[in-house]
Design a protein around this motif. Structure first.
Motif, PDB file in Angstrom:
ATOM      1  N   ALA A   1       0.826  -1.209   0.000  1.00  0.00           N
ATOM      2  CA  ALA A   1       0.000   0.000   0.000  1.00  0.00           C
ATOM      3  C   ALA A   1       0.858   1.255   0.000  1.00  0.00           C
ATOM      4  N   ARG A   2       2.025   1.186   0.632  1.00  0.00           N
ATOM      5  CA  ARG A   2       2.909   2.362   0.709  1.00  0.00           C
ATOM      6  C   ARG A   2       3.740   2.552  -0.546  1.00  0.00           C
ATOM      7  N   GLY A   3       3.594   1.643  -1.519  1.00  0.00           N
ATOM      8  CA  GLY A   3       4.307   1.783  -2.786  1.00  0.00           C
ATOM      9  C   GLY A   3       5.759   1.371  -2.731  1.00  0.00           C
ATOM     10  N   LEU A   4       6.146   0.617  -1.709  1.00  0.00           N
ATOM     11  CA  LEU A   4       7.548   0.230  -1.553  1.00  0.00           C
ATOM     12  C   LEU A   4       7.890  -1.025  -2.359  1.00  0.00           C
ATOM     13  N   TYR A   5       6.899  -1.849  -2.625  1.00  0.00           N
ATOM     14  CA  TYR A   5       7.091  -3.042  -3.433  1.00  0.00           C
ATOM     15  C   TYR A   5       5.719  -3.548  -3.860  1.00  0.00           C
ATOM     16  N   SER A   6       5.704  -4.505  -4.769  1.00  0.00           N
ATOM     17  CA  SER A   6       4.448  -4.991  -5.352  1.00  0.00           C
ATOM     18  C   SER A   6       4.050  -6.341  -4.774  1.00  0.00           C
TER      19      SER A   6
ATOM     20  N   ASP B   1      -2.774   4.410   5.483  1.00  0.00           N
ATOM     21  CA  ASP B   1      -1.820   5.439   5.066  1.00  0.00           C
ATOM     22  C   ASP B   1      -1.213   5.142   3.701  1.00  0.00           C
ATOM     23  N   GLY B   2      -1.801   4.197   2.967  1.00  0.00           N
ATOM     24  CA  GLY B   2      -1.249   3.823   1.672  1.00  0.00           C
ATOM     25  C   GLY B   2      -1.329   4.944   0.648  1.00  0.00           C
ATOM     26  N   ILE B   3      -0.368   4.921  -0.296  1.00  0.00           N
ATOM     27  CA  ILE B   3      -0.366   5.897  -1.395  1.00  0.00           C
ATOM     28  C   ILE B   3      -0.815   5.243  -2.705  1.00  0.00           C
ATOM     29  N   VAL B   4      -0.957   3.925  -2.686  1.00  0.00           N
ATOM     30  CA  VAL B   4      -1.503   3.209  -3.846  1.00  0.00           C
ATOM     31  C   VAL B   4      -3.007   3.127  -3.631  1.00  0.00           C
ATOM     32  N   PRO B   5      -3.804   3.821  -4.427  1.00  0.00           N
ATOM     33  CA  PRO B   5      -5.233   3.976  -4.143  1.00  0.00           C
ATOM     34  C   PRO B   5      -5.984   2.673  -3.870  1.00  0.00           C
ATOM     35  N   GLU B   6      -5.703   1.637  -4.655  1.00  0.00           N
ATOM     36  CA  GLU B   6      -6.491   0.400  -4.482  1.00  0.00           C
ATOM     37  C   GLU B   6      -6.209  -0.306  -3.156  1.00  0.00           C
ATOM     38  N   TYR B   7      -5.096   0.044  -2.512  1.00  0.00           N
ATOM     39  CA  TYR B   7      -4.747  -0.586  -1.233  1.00  0.00           C
ATOM     40  C   TYR B   7      -4.837   0.370  -0.045  1.00  0.00           C
ATOM     41  N   ALA B   8      -5.252   1.596  -0.299  1.00  0.00           N
ATOM     42  CA  ALA B   8      -5.378   2.581   0.782  1.00  0.00           C
ATOM     43  C   ALA B   8      -6.734   2.409   1.463  1.00  0.00           C
ATOM     44  N   VAL B   9      -6.819   1.395   2.313  1.00  0.00           N
ATOM     45  CA  VAL B   9      -8.069   1.026   2.975  1.00  0.00           C
ATOM     46  C   VAL B   9      -7.828   0.994   4.481  1.00  0.00           C
ATOM     47  N   ALA B  10      -8.676   1.675   5.224  1.00  0.00           N
ATOM     48  CA  ALA B  10      -8.550   1.698   6.682  1.00  0.00           C
ATOM     49  C   ALA B  10      -9.212   0.462   7.292  1.00  0.00           C
ATOM     50  N   ASN B  11      -8.548  -0.131   8.245  1.00  0.00           N
ATOM     51  CA  ASN B  11      -9.108  -1.246   9.029  1.00  0.00           C
ATOM     52  C   ASN B  11      -9.673  -2.357   8.146  1.00  0.00           C
ATOM     53  N   HIS B  12      -8.891  -2.777   7.166  1.00  0.00           N
ATOM     54  CA  HIS B  12      -9.327  -3.862   6.292  1.00  0.00           C
ATOM     55  C   HIS B  12      -9.517  -5.136   7.115  1.00  0.00           C
TER      56      HIS B  12
END
Length: 412
Positions: free
Chosen positions: A295-300, A333-344
């Motif tokens: 989610a933070r864009g550090l790796y896929s 706190d993710g910067i990748v929109p599809e993974y920026a989900v709170a309390n998944h």
């Protein structure tokens, strides 16, 4: 220089060509391994799933009698990441001759096994470190009455003789479990219609090039009417197992902060041994790991998968394996929109990953447990209805082995 584990054996050949005449009318229109042991569940389904969950990715079914039925069902299928191919012999060639028909498809080392018997062993332990001076290795099992099967004699690891049923004395002994680790050099011993057991193995034994490894897992040959009935009673429950759930970073491997590169993998002391102990004792081993670095864009996610593949590749060198990996790439706190989900629901301390694993695998909750190094791991386990055990950085192997022994004692 980065660590490189030996390449694990990835190929398994399964013999499914017999007519099953001893089962009478049951096999008149159905190959023996395709008989259902419960509604919708074939015996061969269980055999294939058991081998594929242990990391074998190339499964070849050697079919003969009613081979078209086998091909229709299985050819081209994928089971837990393993690709299944079916080859049909045009004439009966015996168990050795069947191998020769796929000579061009054989890896340097491969496992060969019967599709009408089930021997619950750790295949990763069995296929680890192929013998350097031998051509094959057999999985043997101790039984109370070896005369029913014929017996195998050995000194150390080297097999010295086979005794047929009529030659075997009554009483305990060691029997051939129908699982073989073979070098493709075995092809030199095969000429036309050949039995691997009657024609090939005696030659290799005479040369001192056939070895043995002992196991004591569940064993059943379903080729008789009474043992087929036994399979119907027992095999569906064979699929049910306790599970060791593991957090990843800080439990399996050293946590270097968003660890994801294969070259950065360094096992926690005792982790491979503890995982193997779980494998050897019939536990599923499943990883559930938060991976907010995605989610933070550090790796896929692809890089996460590669890291997990490297874990299993290195574990295979020690005879261990992980059945499955679940990861949660979501974070508020993710910067990748599809993974920026709170309390998944999957993100620990939420139990989503464990609950998904329980839907995918036949897990016995009462004997299962989760080992993690954070309170969130324990909370997730409790929320999913299993015990959580906190790893504080001291003696992971002792911690896990002791928990497994407690659960095995409860089963007795």
């Amino acid at each position: 220089m980065s660590y490189r584990a030996p390449v694990p054996v990835k190929q398994c050949l399964i013999l499914v060509g017999g007519k099953g005449t001893r089962l009478g009318d049951l096999t008149k229109g159905t190959p023996k391994p395709l008989l259902e042991i419960s509604p919708g569940l074939r015996f061969l389904d269980v055999v294939i799933r058991n081998i594929s969950r242990q990391g074998f990715t190339d499964i070849i079914l050697l079919a003969g009698y009613l081979g078209e039925r086998v091909s229709e069902i299985y050819d081209g299928q994928t089971v837990l990441g393993a690709k299944v191919r079916v080859f049909i012999e045009t004439e009966p060639l015996g168990t050795g001759g069947a191998i020769a028909t796929v000579a061009d498809h054989l890896d340097e080392w491969f496992v060969l096994m019967n599709g009408d018997s089930l021997f619950d062993i750790n295949f990763r332990d069995f296929s680890a470190a192929p013998p350097t001076t031998a051509i094959g290795r057999l999985a043997l099992r101790a039984v109370d009455d070896a005369s029913r099967y014929g017996s195998v004699e050995f000194v150390g690891e080297r097999i010295t003789a086979f005794r047929e049923k009529h030659e075997s004395m009554g009483g305990s002994g060691y029997i051939n479990g129908g699982i073989y680790l073979l070098s493709r050099d075995v092809l030199a011993y095969i000429d036309g219609e050949t039995s691997i057991e009657r024609d090939v193995f005696p030659q290799i034994v005479a040369e001192g090039r056939l070895t043995a490894k002992l196991y004591q897992g569940y064993f059943l040959d379903m080729g008789l009417t009474d043992t087929f009935a036994q399979a119907q009673r027992e095999i569906p429950h064979f699929l049910d197992r306790p599970c060791l759930f593991l957090d990843r970073d800080g439990v399996i491997n050293e946590d270097k902060g968003y660890t994801h590169r294969p070259e950065d993998l360094k096992f926690i002391n005792g982790a491979p041994e503890a995982i193997k102990f779980a494998n050897d004792n019939g536990f599923f081993v499943i990883v559930v790991t938060n991976q907010s670095g995605v989610a933070r864009g550090l790796y896929s996610l692809c890089e996460v998968d590669k890291f997990h593949q490297e874990i299993n590749r290195r574990l295979a060198a020690t005879g261990a394996y992980i059945d499955d990996f679940y990861n949660c790439p979501y974070h508020e706190d993710g910067i990748v929109p599809e993974y920026a989900v709170a309390n998944h629901p999957d993100r620990k301390p939420n139990p989503g990953m464990i609950l998904r694993a329980k839907r995918d695998w036949n897990i016995i909750d009462a004997q299962s447990f989760m080992v993690g190094d954070k309170p969130s791991d324990i909370e997730a386990a409790v929320a999913a209805g299993i015990k959580g055990v906190l790893f504080t950085g001291i003696d992971l192997q002792g911690l896990i082995n002791n928990q497994i022994k407690i659960r095995l004692a409860q089963k007795m």
